[in-house]
Motif scaffolding. Structure first.
Motif, PDB file in Angstrom:
ATOM      1  N   VAL A 143       0.843  -1.197   0.000  1.00 58.61           N
ATOM      2  CA  VAL A 143       0.000   0.000   0.000  1.00 58.61           C
ATOM      3  C   VAL A 143       0.882   1.251   0.000  1.00 58.61           C
ATOM      4  CG1 VAL A 143      -1.710   1.318   1.299  1.00 58.61           C
ATOM      5  CG2 VAL A 143      -1.908  -1.165   1.139  1.00 58.61           C
ATOM      6  N   PHE A 144       1.942   1.222   0.821  1.00 56.00           N
ATOM      7  CA  PHE A 144       2.865   2.368   0.892  1.00 56.00           C
ATOM      8  C   PHE A 144       3.497   2.651  -0.471  1.00 56.00           C
ATOM      9  CE2 PHE A 144       7.313   3.748   1.349  1.00 56.00           C
ATOM     10  CZ  PHE A 144       7.134   4.955   1.997  1.00 56.00           C
ATOM     11  N   ILE A 145       3.985   1.618  -1.122  1.00 53.01           N
ATOM     12  CA  ILE A 145       4.651   1.807  -2.420  1.00 53.01           C
ATOM     13  C   ILE A 145       3.656   2.307  -3.466  1.00 53.01           C
ATOM     14  CG2 ILE A 145       5.872   0.639  -4.290  1.00 53.01           C
ATOM     15  CD1 ILE A 145       7.034  -1.263  -2.231  1.00 53.01           C
ATOM     16  N   ALA A 146       2.435   1.747  -3.459  1.00 54.66           N
ATOM     17  CA  ALA A 146       1.433   2.181  -4.438  1.00 54.66           C
ATOM     18  C   ALA A 146       1.050   3.640  -4.215  1.00 54.66           C
ATOM     19  CB  ALA A 146       0.200   1.278  -4.340  1.00 54.66           C
ATOM     20  N   GLU A 147       0.900   4.018  -2.939  1.00 53.89           N
ATOM     21  CA  GLU A 147       0.581   5.413  -2.622  1.00 53.89           C
ATOM     22  C   GLU A 147       1.715   6.331  -3.052  1.00 53.89           C
ATOM     23  OE1 GLU A 147      -1.943   6.991  -1.302  1.00 53.89           O
ATOM     24  OE2 GLU A 147      -3.227   5.525  -0.302  1.00 53.89           O
ATOM     25  N   TRP A 148       2.948   5.862  -2.897  1.00 57.10           N
ATOM     26  CA  TRP A 148       4.119   6.654  -3.267  1.00 57.10           C
ATOM     27  C   TRP A 148       4.206   6.822  -4.788  1.00 57.10           C
ATOM     28  CZ3 TRP A 148       9.801   4.577  -2.407  1.00 57.10           C
ATOM     29  CH2 TRP A 148      10.711   5.519  -2.899  1.00 57.10           C
ATOM     30  N   ALA A 149       4.186   5.700  -5.487  1.00 60.89           N
ATOM     31  CA  ALA A 149       4.426   5.748  -6.934  1.00 60.89           C
ATOM     32  C   ALA A 149       3.254   6.353  -7.700  1.00 60.89           C
ATOM     33  CB  ALA A 149       4.722   4.340  -7.451  1.00 60.89           C
ATOM     34  N   PHE A 150       2.038   6.111  -7.213  1.00 60.58           N
ATOM     35  CA  PHE A 150       0.853   6.595  -7.938  1.00 60.58           C
ATOM     36  C   PHE A 150       0.012   7.464  -7.006  1.00 60.58           C
ATOM     37  CE2 PHE A 150       1.915   2.261  -9.415  1.00 60.58           C
ATOM     38  CZ  PHE A 150       2.385   2.588 -10.678  1.00 60.58           C
ATOM     39  N   VAL A 157      -7.515   1.213  -4.756  1.00 60.02           N
ATOM     40  CA  VAL A 157      -6.475   0.831  -5.708  1.00 60.02           C
ATOM     41  C   VAL A 157      -5.153   0.581  -4.972  1.00 60.02           C
ATOM     42  CG1 VAL A 157      -5.179   1.553  -7.754  1.00 60.02           C
ATOM     43  CG2 VAL A 157      -7.603   2.120  -7.556  1.00 60.02           C
ATOM     44  N   ALA A 158      -4.832   1.464  -4.013  1.00 62.27           N
ATOM     45  CA  ALA A 158      -3.606   1.268  -3.226  1.00 62.27           C
ATOM     46  C   ALA A 158      -3.683  -0.035  -2.429  1.00 62.27           C
ATOM     47  CB  ALA A 158      -3.402   2.452  -2.293  1.00 62.27           C
ATOM     48  N   ALA A 207      -5.221  -4.519 -10.866  1.00 62.44           N
ATOM     49  CA  ALA A 207      -4.540  -3.307 -10.385  1.00 62.44           C
ATOM     50  C   ALA A 207      -4.049  -2.457 -11.554  1.00 62.44           C
ATOM     51  CB  ALA A 207      -3.370  -3.693  -9.476  1.00 62.44           C
ATOM     52  N   GLY A 208      -3.446  -3.100 -12.564  1.00 58.83           N
ATOM     53  CA  GLY A 208      -2.971  -2.360 -13.739  1.00 58.83           C
ATOM     54  C   GLY A 208      -4.121  -1.678 -14.461  1.00 58.83           C
ATOM     55  N   GLY A 209      -5.248  -2.396 -14.601  1.00 58.43           N
ATOM     56  CA  GLY A 209      -6.419  -1.803 -15.247  1.00 58.43           C
ATOM     57  C   GLY A 209      -6.965  -0.631 -14.456  1.00 58.43           C
ATOM     58  N   ALA A 210      -6.975  -0.775 -13.122  1.00 61.22           N
ATOM     59  CA  ALA A 210      -7.483   0.314 -12.278  1.00 61.22           C
ATOM     60  C   ALA A 210      -6.588   1.544 -12.379  1.00 61.22           C
ATOM     61  CB  ALA A 210      -7.573  -0.159 -10.823  1.00 61.22           C
ATOM     62  N   LEU A 211      -5.267   1.331 -12.384  1.00 59.51           N
ATOM     63  CA  LEU A 211      -4.331   2.463 -12.500  1.00 59.51           C
ATOM     64  C   LEU A 211      -4.490   3.154 -13.842  1.00 59.51           C
ATOM     65  CD1 LEU A 211      -1.150   0.892 -10.888  1.00 59.51           C
ATOM     66  CD2 LEU A 211      -2.435   2.852 -10.018  1.00 59.51           C
TER      67      LEU A 211
END
Length: 324
Positions: A143-150, A157-158, A207-211
């Motif tokens: 979750v931390f990395i997803a919040e950071w990168a996106f 999504v995170a 996840a890729g589709g959501a991003l």
């Protein structure tokens, strides 16, 4: 924000960008090494006999603490090269960081204290701590990395990124245990790796589709990551069916590298998109980065040699009689 940087002052002009890729290269190594540790903890929940549990302990017991060195290195590199980004990220996500640390503590307590008392209830509680810590840590980290990168993506999504990382660790753990065990246990672990890969593929696709749906990633990046993930998945299935366990583990490690590459590719050339910081906005002064580079050229090879020696000492099939 640091002052504008004079590019000529760096030893090489691309040094700030090199540290960005070094940062995520270290994260990839950490994710592979501690990822299979987390996966062993997740798979531990499936064991019903003490012999299997002791085999798991013997497989990863000598190396799990050493693997955490790469997490320390990751945070050290982030702080040393991009202190502004380090401060921003921790201040925005301190609850997630605390959750990650709680998971690491629970895992360590479960492993270290289990043999302190010969009591079934005590062992059971230690096992609960071990398994829960092995699930909480990758979930919080993902979750931390997803919040950071996106940054700015919806919380769901995170969270999906965190669940995908848990599934990836499950695959890594099963692939590692297929290397370190024998007989029916090895076959069972190889099957877990194959089935876990299918779950991970589904989560990665969602996840890729959501991003892409929330405009946080470009279609070519999703396509490249999907292709590389599919290739690694074929390697996992092939390695499992042909009893080529090094191929199996190598392909699982490839999945982790693609995962980190996908995140780094989505982030570049920014280092903290929520704060509007590009790599050169957040990097330390040229003089500091040059000195840090000189230290890294000595320190990182020494760490790598140490790990090569450690893994050569504890290679081979785990023996439950030599449990942790």
């Amino acid at each position: 924000m640091t002052d504008p940087i004079v590019e000529a002052a760096y030893v090489v002009g691309w040094l700030p960008e090199a540290w960005f890729w070094l940062l995520f290269g270290i994260l990839a190594i950490y994710l592979v090494l501690d990822g299979f540790d987390f996966g062993v903890g997740l798979l531990y929940a499936t064991r019903e006999t003490e012999s299997d549990r002791e085999t798991f302990h013997a497989a990863f017991g000598p190396i799990w603490k050493a693997n955490e060195v790469w997490f320390v290195l990751f945070t050290t590199v982030l702080f040393a090269a991009y202190p502004v980004a380090y401060a921003n990220l921790l201040s925005r996500h301190y609850l997630l960081v605390f959750l990650l640390l709680l998971g690491l503590i629970l895992r360590g307590v479960g492993i270290k204290l289990r043999k302190e008392r010969d009591d079934e209830r005590w062992k059971r509680y230690c096992d609960y701590a071990f398994v829960s810590g092995s699930a909480i840590s990758p979930l919080a980290l993902g979750v931390f990395i997803a919040e950071w990168a996106f940054g700015g993506v919806p919380a769901g999504v995170a969270l999906l990124g965190g669940v995908a990382l848990v599934a990836l660790c499950f695959v890594l753990g099963a692939a590692f245990l297929a290397l370190k065990t024998r007989g029916t246990l090895r076959t069972e672990m190889a099957t877990y790796a194959t089935n876990g890969t299918l779950v991970y593929l589904a989560l990665f696709a969602v996840a890729g589709g959501a991003l892409f749906g929330v405009n946080s990633i470009r279609l070519p990046a999703v396509g490249i990551a999907a292709g590389a993930t599919g290739l690694c998945s074929v390697g996992i299935v092939t390695g499992s069916r042909l009893d080529q366990y090094y191929v199996l583990f190598g392909a699982a490690a490839g999945l982790a590298v693609v995962f980190v590459g996908f995140l780094a590719g989505g982030l570049y050339p920014m280092i903290d998109p929520v704060a509007g910081l590009a790599i050169r906005d957040a990097v330390v002064s040229p003089q500091t980065l040059n000195v840090t580079t000189a230290m890294a050229l000595v320190f990182l090879p020494a760490v790598s040699i140490g790990f090569a020696m450690l893994y050569s000492i504890f290679e081979g099939v785990a023996d439950p009689d030599n449990g942790y």
